[in-house]
Design an enzyme around this catalytic site. Structure first.
Site, PDB file in Angstrom:
ATOM      1  N   MET A   1      -3.982   4.809  -0.645  1.00  0.00           N
ATOM      2  CA  MET A   1      -4.725   5.388   0.472  1.00  0.00           C
ATOM      3  C   MET A   1      -5.646   6.516   0.025  1.00  0.00           C
ATOM      4  O   MET A   1      -6.593   6.863   0.717  1.00  0.00           O
ATOM      5  CB  MET A   1      -3.761   5.892   1.554  1.00  0.00           C
ATOM      6  CG  MET A   1      -3.043   4.782   2.301  1.00  0.00           C
ATOM      7  SD  MET A   1      -4.147   3.574   3.094  1.00  0.00           S
ATOM      8  CE  MET A   1      -4.698   4.507   4.532  1.00  0.00           C
TER       9      MET A   1
ATOM     10  N   ILE B   1       0.839  -1.191   0.000  1.00  0.00           N
ATOM     11  CA  ILE B   1       0.000   0.000   0.000  1.00  0.00           C
ATOM     12  C   ILE B   1       0.877   1.245   0.000  1.00  0.00           C
ATOM     13  O   ILE B   1       1.881   1.294   0.720  1.00  0.00           O
ATOM     14  CB  ILE B   1      -0.853   0.013   1.290  1.00  0.00           C
ATOM     15  CG1 ILE B   1      -1.713  -1.250   1.353  1.00  0.00           C
ATOM     16  CG2 ILE B   1      -1.707   1.276   1.398  1.00  0.00           C
ATOM     17  CD1 ILE B   1      -2.156  -1.621   2.739  1.00  0.00           C
ATOM     18  N   CYS B   2       0.490   2.245  -0.800  1.00  0.00           N
ATOM     19  CA  CYS B   2       1.138   3.558  -0.703  1.00  0.00           C
ATOM     20  C   CYS B   2       0.054   4.610  -0.871  1.00  0.00           C
ATOM     21  O   CYS B   2      -1.125   4.324  -0.682  1.00  0.00           O
ATOM     22  CB  CYS B   2       2.281   3.719  -1.718  1.00  0.00           C
ATOM     23  SG  CYS B   2       1.736   3.837  -3.417  1.00  0.00           S
ATOM     24  N   ARG B   3       0.421   5.813  -1.253  1.00  0.00           N
ATOM     25  CA  ARG B   3      -0.566   6.879  -1.343  1.00  0.00           C
ATOM     26  C   ARG B   3      -1.497   6.675  -2.540  1.00  0.00           C
ATOM     27  O   ARG B   3      -2.703   6.803  -2.430  1.00  0.00           O
ATOM     28  CB  ARG B   3       0.139   8.232  -1.448  1.00  0.00           C
ATOM     29  CG  ARG B   3      -0.773   9.422  -1.230  1.00  0.00           C
ATOM     30  CD  ARG B   3       0.003  10.713  -1.361  1.00  0.00           C
ATOM     31  NE  ARG B   3       0.362  10.966  -2.744  1.00  0.00           N
ATOM     32  CZ  ARG B   3      -0.386  11.667  -3.601  1.00  0.00           C
ATOM     33  NH1 ARG B   3      -1.512  12.208  -3.213  1.00  0.00           N
ATOM     34  NH2 ARG B   3       0.014  11.841  -4.840  1.00  0.00           N
TER      35      ARG B   3
END
Length: 104
Positions: free
Chosen positions: A93, A65-67
């Site tokens: 996110m 997961i990242c932005r």
């Protein structure tokens, strides 16, 4: 290059709500996770992934997961080449509507 399996934020949220045990790794920077991360996720910034391989098990699948889903995709390519089972949360996110926990 091999294609990276993906999961949508919606699918991930449903799995977590059903109580599935998943290995989530948030690869954002320290100041980004301060804003909040998925409570079940473990934080390993992208730059630290190469030195953190001993914390990962090749038998397990990890969801990254990242932005926005870009950095986590890069991490997935790197780890897939090392023989790890990976999945990228597309949209990151920015599209996550589930619970978040602020890091203390």
């Amino acid at each position: 290059m091999q294609e990276i399996p993906i999961i949508t934020p919606e699918e991930l949220k449903e799995k977590l709500e059903k109580g599935e045990k998943l290995n989530l790794i948030d690869v954002r920077e320290e100041e980004e996770v301060q804003e909040g991360m998925i409570p079940e996720a473990k934080h390993i910034p992208m730059g630290e992934i190469p030195n953190s391989l001993d914390q990962l098990d090749k038998q397990k699948e990890y969801i990254f997961i990242c932005r926005s889903g870009r950095r986590s995709e890069n991490v997935c390519h790197y780890l897939q080449e090392q023989g790890y089972k990976v999945r990228n949360m597309i949209g990151g996110m920015l599209e996550w509507t589930g619970k978040v926990q602020r890091k203390k």
